[in-house]
Design a protein around this motif. Structure first.
Motif: not given
Length: 452
Positions: A396-400, A403-408
């Motif tokens: 999931l594109p949630i930081p921490v 998925g959040g890191h992948l979004l970054y």
């Protein structure tokens, strides 16, 4: 073993297996990309056991067994000696960083397929999608006691759980479904279940009741447990008697008895109760009596009997394949589970699906213990489902989260430079707040289930 101790034990076992594979995915790809791994820890807090390999990586088992991590050389965390800059995570090309971060969820996905393959080799006992007595929408659709659901909207339903997964999504959408079934005589029948007629606020936690479905394994047999002294049955019926007919009408389940006795009592007079007593067929003449029902506070016609304690119903389906057949079966099952999970997540985000279905550590622990008691195949299936859930959650594109890191990194690819440190810190706070809210909701649901 007490239920509480067993729940904690099997939760630790499950989390330990899944976290180890997840972190090993990060570790293995990081090593292949030339990143120096400082620590591979299963659990958080003070290490209970640790050792270092020839590469200088510390492998540790820590005191709090509810997660784990891989610590890599990274300038974002501390100063890196000039001689080791080439081994720092942040110095690696963006595609390698993406590969390292994605490797954890991918490892859980691979583990899910592998576990399902093992499960199919062992053979998972299950319950077929065979119905008991129906009512409500199910009865109106023409579904009857003994019908076996073969396909729903073209999707094969080998088990009751398969059928429920399809019906749940269709029910949330209030979408009518086509059902292909075989009746008690083996004849194929086509039915249409009008889920569009469900109330807008139907209880999603009790889907079968909302539709009017009862599975055959949920229905108690018409076996006498106790006979009340001075009742209509005293001196006639005995504990262990299997009631087969009342006043000439067949009885299959315990729930069949009350309406037949009511009909008989209102008609008046004596009638025969037919029973099977250790293989001997008996016809006993009696007459029901009226007494106050403590639940409804109304008079009811009764025989003065209670059902026998119910044994766990026997499984009537076995999902087992050979080593080669189990490979595509494991991939198919993984795809189906992933599709259903994502579809349910989407409906939760739009508010269509109830948030009550979100479970936390307490429910997971209870299910871990329950499935472990049911045999290795059932526990392996639980692990596979949990591993897939962990993979999806981490993507999931949630930081921490991964998925959040992948979004970054995707943003970095588009804009040609990394996000500012300020933006990433803000993202981390948002991610922590979202996770805290999700965990709080899951814990609330767990407590609510316990107290109700």
């Amino acid at each position: 073993m007490s239920e509480a101790f067993g729940s904690v034990l099997w939760l630790i076992v499950a989390i330990g297996i899944l976290v180890t594979f997840h972190e090993f995915g990060h570790f293995w790809v990081a090593r292949r990309c030339g990143v120096k791994v400082l620590r591979f820890s299963v659990g958080f807090g003070k290490p209970l056991w640790s050792r270092k390999d020839r590469h200088g990586t510390e492998f540790a088992i820590a005191a709090i067994p509810l997660g784990g991590y891989v610590k890599m050389l990274d300038e974002a965390e501390y100063e890196v000696p000039a001689a080791q800059l080439g081994q720092a995570f942040n110095r690696k090309p963006i595609w390698q960083r993406i590969a390292i971060v994605a490797a954890g969820p991918i490892a859980n996905l691979i583990l899910c397929v592998a576990l399902l393959w093992v499960m199919f080799l062992i053979g998972k006992p299950d319950y077929s999608a065979t119905l008991g007595p129906t009512q409500g929408l199910a009865a109106q659709a023409g579904l009857r006691d003994g019908d076996r659901l073969e396909r729903i909207d073209g999707r094969s339903t080998e088990t009751a759980m398969d059928a429920l997964q399809v019906l749940m999504l269709a029910a949330i959408d209030h979408r009518d479904v086509a059902i292909q079934a075989s009746d008690a005589n083996g004849h194929e029948v086509q039915r249409k279940l009008a889920l569009s007629r469900l109330p807008a606020d139907f209880d999603q936690q009790n889907l079968e009741k909302a539709i009017g479905l009862v599975w055959h394994f949920q229905v108690a047999p018409a076996t006498v447990g106790t006979v009340t002294p001075d009742s209509a049955s005293a001196g006639l019926l005995q504990s262990g008697d299997q009631i087969t007919a009342i006043d000439g009408q067949a009885v299959r389940y315990w729930n069949d008895i009350a309406p037949l006795v009511k009909q008989w009592g209102e008609r008046g007079g004596e009638a025969m109760v037919e029973v099977d007593r250790q293989g001997e067929r008996l016809a006993l003449l009696m007459q029901p009596r009226q007494q106050l029902n403590p639940d409804t506070k109304q008079q009811a016609w009764v025989l003065g009997i209670t059902p026998a304690p119910r044994k766990a119903p026997e499984h009537d389906a076995l999902r087992r394949y050979g080593p080669l057949e189990a490979i595509p079966a494991a991939f198919r099952q993984t795809g189906r589970m992933a599709s259903d999970s994502l579809a349910m997540m989407r409906r939760m985000l739009t508010g269509e699906a109830s948030a009550k279905s979100i479970s936390g550590a307490i429910t997971i622990a209870q299910v871990a213990n329950a499935t472990a008691q049911q045999g290795p195949a059932t526990f392996i299936f639980f692990l596979a489902l949990l591993s897939l859930s962990l993979a999806i959650l981490n993507l999931l594109p949630i930081p921490v989260l991964d998925g959040g890191h992948l979004l970054y990194y995707l943003i970095e690819l588009v804009k040609g430079s990394p996000l500012s440190e300020r933006s990433m810190v803000a993202g981390q706070y948002i991610g922590l707040a979202l996770l805290a809210g999700l965990m709080g909701l899951a814990f609330y649901n767990d407590i609510l289930r316990l107290v109700t």
